[in-house]
Design an enzyme around this catalytic site. Sequence first.
Site, mmCIF file in Angstrom:
data_model
loop_
_atom_site.group_PDB
_atom_site.id
_atom_site.type_symbol
_atom_site.label_atom_id
_atom_site.label_comp_id
_atom_site.label_asym_id
_atom_site.label_seq_id
_atom_site.Cartn_x
_atom_site.Cartn_y
_atom_site.Cartn_z
ATOM 1 N N SER A 161 0.807 -1.298 0.059
ATOM 2 C CA SER A 161 -0.054 -0.190 0.045
ATOM 3 C C SER A 161 0.805 1.251 0.128
ATOM 4 C CB SER A 161 -0.794 -0.228 1.262
ATOM 5 O OG SER A 161 -1.997 0.995 0.919
ATOM 6 N N ASP A 210 -10.033 -3.960 -4.895
ATOM 7 C CA ASP A 210 -9.048 -2.904 -4.093
ATOM 8 C C ASP A 210 -8.994 -1.492 -5.070
ATOM 9 O OD1 ASP A 210 -7.323 -1.319 -3.120
ATOM 10 O OD2 ASP A 210 -5.495 -2.899 -3.358
ATOM 11 N N HIS A 242 -8.174 -4.751 -0.351
ATOM 12 C CA HIS A 242 -6.997 -4.277 0.084
ATOM 13 C C HIS A 242 -7.069 -4.568 1.604
ATOM 14 C CE1 HIS A 242 -4.301 -0.810 0.005
ATOM 15 N NE2 HIS A 242 -4.497 -0.686 1.414
#
Length: 418
Positions: A201, A358, A388
């Site tokens: 991320s 995501d 995610h």
Amino acid sequence: MCLLPCLLSAAIAAGLAVAFRYSLYKPLPAAIRQQGKLLLLDDILRFFKGLGLVFEWLGFGNHIKLARDNSETPGTIKKPKTETDKDGCSVSDTAFDGVPVRVYQPPPEAGQGRLKRGLLYIHGGGWAYGSPADEEYDYNSRQTSKELRAVVVSVDYRMYPETRFPTAYLDCLAAARCFLSTEVLAQYGVDPLRVGVAGDSAGGNLSAALAQTIATDDSMHVKFSVQALIYPVLQALDFNTPSYQQNRDMVILSRSFMIQLWLQYLDADLSLEPRFLANEIIAELSPELRARVDWTVLLDPEYQKGFLPVREESMKITRKGLLQVIPTLLDVRASPLLAEAEVLAKCPKAYVMTCEYDVLRDDGLMYARRLRGAGVAVTTEHHLDGFHVCFSLATGFFRLDVGVRSFNSYLRWLGDNL
């Protein structure tokens, strides 16, 4: 004597909480398994965020810092000065060029003297949350160290609200330069030809930026040999890619929340969110920059899914352009997807993991396409049932099958390429 009324009150409160939850509930995609755990995790994260907002309203400080501090206790491994676990993995907290890091060293084995792999890991959390000491990151680093016989350095960089861009990047760069130095590699017995950088991320964002910087720095004698990017966030110009449109209301990370995280990181006013939703900035870009984020060209048709671009082409806007308000939007240290092809060509081989559900899916896919176009060897791994944070759910109560599978795939790739 008050036990029964207290229990009754608790039951009523619990019932109201459940009713409220399901009044907001939107069914998750059927492909996502073990949905109960995911929804519970989302509820817990929302609770701590809400609790932080309440305390901020009461004057106790910034809600993100309060939520972060309060949510650390249940799922955090306390930082050891030095410890060796039951499998022989040594874990210690130290500093690389003044930046706190947690170092994992694999168990000793017969025939000492063989050089080890090295991996710099950068945690996610929207540049505002997370720590190497969090249960999921601690577990992943320990397993990586043991399975790959690697020295893993997990960076505890400074975050929002205490700092803004480019502090997190500069902290990670300082730690990377220190780790890649001949002296430190020799101290930990790491092979200078087998050192990688990885992150998830926001950590994937920082990892990609570091890979570009180190690759183009002629003063660095040791370079990263691989980069592993787990659902990386790579640009803040188009929040209407197909994955942003498709997953705009997904749990854990919605489109609105991702925009908020970007605005915080770049020290911008949160009231600008509607202008980003309208893709107002696209009209301000040169054709060359547009091409670097043009998903109609960079995404395969299967990922475009019939969505249409959202482009505000009118230049009759009288207010300041977004690039004037936030010039760092074009800084490649913040948005690695915007790097020139000449820079990408010097980057190490890459592993890019993406998830179907995501908002960041297309950032990773576009970056993989641009890297390949520049001649870099890229392995992509797409999880059709992924979302995610799933990569971090490979241990503990919230352990999910997709979490175990995605983490193991990442380990296999590193084992074959690092």
